[in-house]
Design a protein around this motif. Sequence first.
Motif, mmCIF file in Angstrom:
data_model
loop_
_atom_site.group_PDB
_atom_site.id
_atom_site.type_symbol
_atom_site.label_atom_id
_atom_site.label_comp_id
_atom_site.label_asym_id
_atom_site.label_seq_id
_atom_site.Cartn_x
_atom_site.Cartn_y
_atom_site.Cartn_z
ATOM 1 N N GLN A 126 -7.140 -5.999 2.495
ATOM 2 C CA GLN A 126 -7.256 -6.742 1.242
ATOM 3 C C GLN A 126 -8.159 -7.962 1.420
ATOM 4 O O GLN A 126 -9.044 -8.222 0.595
ATOM 5 N N ASP A 174 -4.629 -6.180 -6.548
ATOM 6 C CA ASP A 174 -4.332 -7.197 -5.536
ATOM 7 C C ASP A 174 -3.993 -8.501 -6.255
ATOM 8 O O ASP A 174 -4.884 -9.246 -6.664
ATOM 9 N N SER A 186 -6.865 -11.723 -4.760
ATOM 10 C CA SER A 186 -8.036 -11.575 -5.641
ATOM 11 C C SER A 186 -8.442 -12.891 -6.299
ATOM 12 O O SER A 186 -9.608 -13.056 -6.678
ATOM 13 N N LEU A 193 -1.182 -2.057 -6.329
ATOM 14 C CA LEU A 193 -2.307 -2.133 -5.410
ATOM 15 C C LEU A 193 -2.867 -0.732 -5.160
ATOM 16 O O LEU A 193 -2.144 0.183 -4.784
ATOM 17 N N SER A 213 -2.349 -7.788 5.890
ATOM 18 C CA SER A 213 -3.250 -7.808 4.720
ATOM 19 C C SER A 213 -4.724 -7.777 5.097
ATOM 20 O O SER A 213 -5.578 -8.226 4.332
ATOM 21 N N SER A 256 0.848 -1.202 0.000
ATOM 22 C CA SER A 256 0.000 0.000 0.000
ATOM 23 C C SER A 256 0.877 1.244 0.000
ATOM 24 O O SER A 256 2.062 1.197 0.317
ATOM 25 N N THR A 309 -11.941 -0.730 -5.796
ATOM 26 C CA THR A 309 -12.231 -2.155 -5.798
ATOM 27 C C THR A 309 -12.767 -2.611 -7.144
ATOM 28 O O THR A 309 -13.455 -1.861 -7.842
#
Length: 320
Positions: free
Chosen positions: A217, A230, A234, A279, A214, A107, A144
Amino acid sequence: MTPIASPSLSRHQRQPRGSRLRSGPLGDQPFPGLLPKNLSREELVDALQAAVVDRKGPLVTLNKPQGLPVTGKSGELTLLSVLPELSQSLGLGEQELQVVRASGKESSGLVLLSSCPQTASRLQKFFIHSQRAQRPTATYCAVTNGIPTASEGKIQAALKLEHIDGVNLTVPVKAPSRKDILEGVKKTLSHFRVVATSSGCALVQLQPLTVFSSQLQVHMVLQLCPVLGDHTYSARVGTVLGQRFLLPAESTKPQRQVLDEALLRRLHLTPSQAAQLPLHLHLHRLLLPGTRARDTPIELLAPLPPYFSRTLQCLGLCLH
């Protein structure tokens, strides 16, 4: 849910004061604002000095670039490893900086440093006390892939670290037992609020009320809306006939995030470029205690990275 103050973001996000990570026009490069690869120690110190967004007394606030680890193995180039040189370059002499609060490696965003051990200790106690009282002090911005069902709410999940195929990954635990808790499973909590939606994506503000590797996430994966870029978690979101569902975390290996063709077109990215997508999770806002107990909290802000602002522009996401 605790109200989240709308950060002062815009489509054309200004660069941090003194930043040398310039971004060109849209399309000039797919991810403007990332740290160049294979930086020397001196170049990293220069980049961090340029990323200073605030200095008050012993406190120094940086806008950390995405991908820079705070800590690491001996010999690795990390934020912690160059703090002595950064302290010297900022004219602090023998007063070496230490990390008080920081965003993770993948991040971007705020890093709070202090050259005074007493101040650092006082702030760390403030963060611990705020966490126990469930008062959020950190606000992240995320883009997202997918739109949460609810416009705001809280995400609760028990999480553990598990060593899978040589990598430590965060895995959800359903109905943890007392034994699980004793063996390192932690109950986690985050607040979220959807700020804007477009093109099947959302701009979301996240406030973690616990700290776990995390956490944000994995929480967004549990909402079936992984954070853009991600490439670790993901893959746990599967799709059949347009319907999303969760795959078993323990048996789903990390892989590059797969984006549909329509989203790739909106982002002006090729599949190979999308495989390098950073990210989109940014520690934008941090609250610090005032000088006296009843003082209004001090607000620290870190502007979005240029590649993040570019994504918002491509998707037509913005704050009113």
